[in-house]
Design an enzyme around this catalytic site. Structure first.
Site, PDB file in Angstrom:
ATOM      1  CE  LYS A  13      -3.814  -2.307   2.270  1.00  0.00           C
ATOM      2  NZ  LYS A  13      -4.392  -2.734   3.538  1.00  0.00           N
ATOM      3  CD  GLN A  73      -3.666  -4.712   6.443  1.00  0.00           C
ATOM      4  OE1 GLN A  73      -3.785  -3.678   5.800  1.00  0.00           O
ATOM      5  NE2 GLN A  73      -3.997  -5.886   5.951  1.00  0.00           N
ATOM      6  CG  ASP A  84     -10.383  -0.697   4.822  1.00  0.00           C
ATOM      7  OD1 ASP A  84     -10.052  -1.127   3.700  1.00  0.00           O
ATOM      8  OD2 ASP A  84      -9.677  -0.817   5.838  1.00  0.00           O
TER       9      ASP A  84
END
Ligand code: GUN
Length: 301
Positions: free
Chosen positions: A54, A98, A127
């Site tokens: 990322k 995460q 997200d």
């Protein structure tokens, strides 16, 4: 029949180049570069790889990527305080925690994952895990789309595969992929991307009794169960499109949820693992980060 390979890596590259151009345009208009903050708790090797990927993808797109690496010994309240700080930091546009959070964290008790994800400001929730963003998606007025299902929508769209009137079977009912995927494909219009909408969707899962028969009726089969090669060739209708979301490590190989070799003999098109859905998730995360920067700009004036 030998199925066409749906090259997610190529499509992701195409999308990333488009985003890089849009980021440039955004900055040329006088805005600060979009900024994504990732929080990584503990030392899970797979999560470390994801977060590094990322960071690299952000850099290439002109997005600032900051990673906050916290030890597994972090407590729930320390983690919530980090999120609160990032929520309040104006230069941070997107926040990502995460997953999975380490089960040994929070003094050995494990984290309350729901409470952690709920703590992210919905306007920075790249997200799309917050209940606000899930609710908006359910009602067909989404703000952020969850990255993996959105990547699949883009893949179908860019390969000119249509969904209207088709039967899509989604195997898996996770909050991250299965549930939002089903919702997006059943939308009345193409607001989630291209003309990808109006599908008749069945959600199958680990308790589905007649899984083989249901899968055999799918024009498009989306496997997101996390069980290595669970979808066999006989479960696929000849000519179906197969999307494999699984990334499972078996000994020293990465395999999907679909038996690729057998499925390729039956399907008309299939995503490989690796190089299929995986790269699209990061591309759509970049998309959401730029969108977050644009939304915060708009909503703060
Ligand atoms: N772990 C595996 N996939 C994801 C994802 O899409 N988002 C986050 N935050 N963690 C993940």
């Amino acid at each position: 029949m030998t199925a066409e390979r749906l090259d997610g890596k190529r499509i992701a590259q195409e999308i990333r180049e488009e985003i890089a151009a849009e980021v440039k345009e955004f900055m040329n208009a006088g805005h600060a570069p979009p900024c994504l903050a990732a929080i990584l708790v503990g030392e899970d090797p797979a999560s470390q790889v994801y977060v590094r990927n990322k960071e690299r993808a952000c850099e290439k797109a002109g997005i600032l990527g900051k990673t906050f690496r916290l030890p597994a010994s972090t407590t729930q309240s320390e983690l919530l305080a980090t999120i609160a700080d990032l929520n309040a930091t104006q230069s941070v546009n997107g926040i990502l925690v995460q997953l999975p959070l380490p089960s040994t964290g929070n003094g050995g008790e494990g984290f309350d994952e729901r409470a952690v994800l709920d703590a992210v400001d919905p306007l920075k929730d790249v997200d799309a895990f917050s209940p606000v963003n899930v609710g908006l998606l359910m009602q067909g007025r989404h703000r952020f789309l969850p990255c993996t299902p959105h990547g699949i929508i883009q893949l179908l769209h860019r390969y000119k595969l249509t969904t209207s009137g088709k039967h899509v079977v989604v195997v898996g009912r996770s909050d991250i992929v299965g549930k939002p995927m089903a919702m997006m494909l059943a939308q009345r219009d193409g607001s989630c991307g291209g003309e990808i909408a109006n599908a008749t969707v069945t959600i199958a899962h680990s308790r589905t009794g007649n899984l083989t028969e249901i899968c055999q009726t799918a024009d498009i089969l989306i496997a997101a169960v996390g069980v290595p090669e669970m979808i066999s060739g006989e479960m696929i209708k000849p000519g179906a499109v197969v999307i494999d979301v699984g990334i499972n490590r078996v000994e020293d190989r990465l395999v999907g949820d679909v038996d690729f070799e057998e499925a390729s003999k039956v399907a008309s098109a299939i995503t490989p693992v690796p190089g299929g859905v995986g790269p699209l998730t990061i591309a759509m995360l970049l998309h959401n980060t730029l969108l977050a920067a644009k939304l915060q700009k708009t909503e703060s004036t």
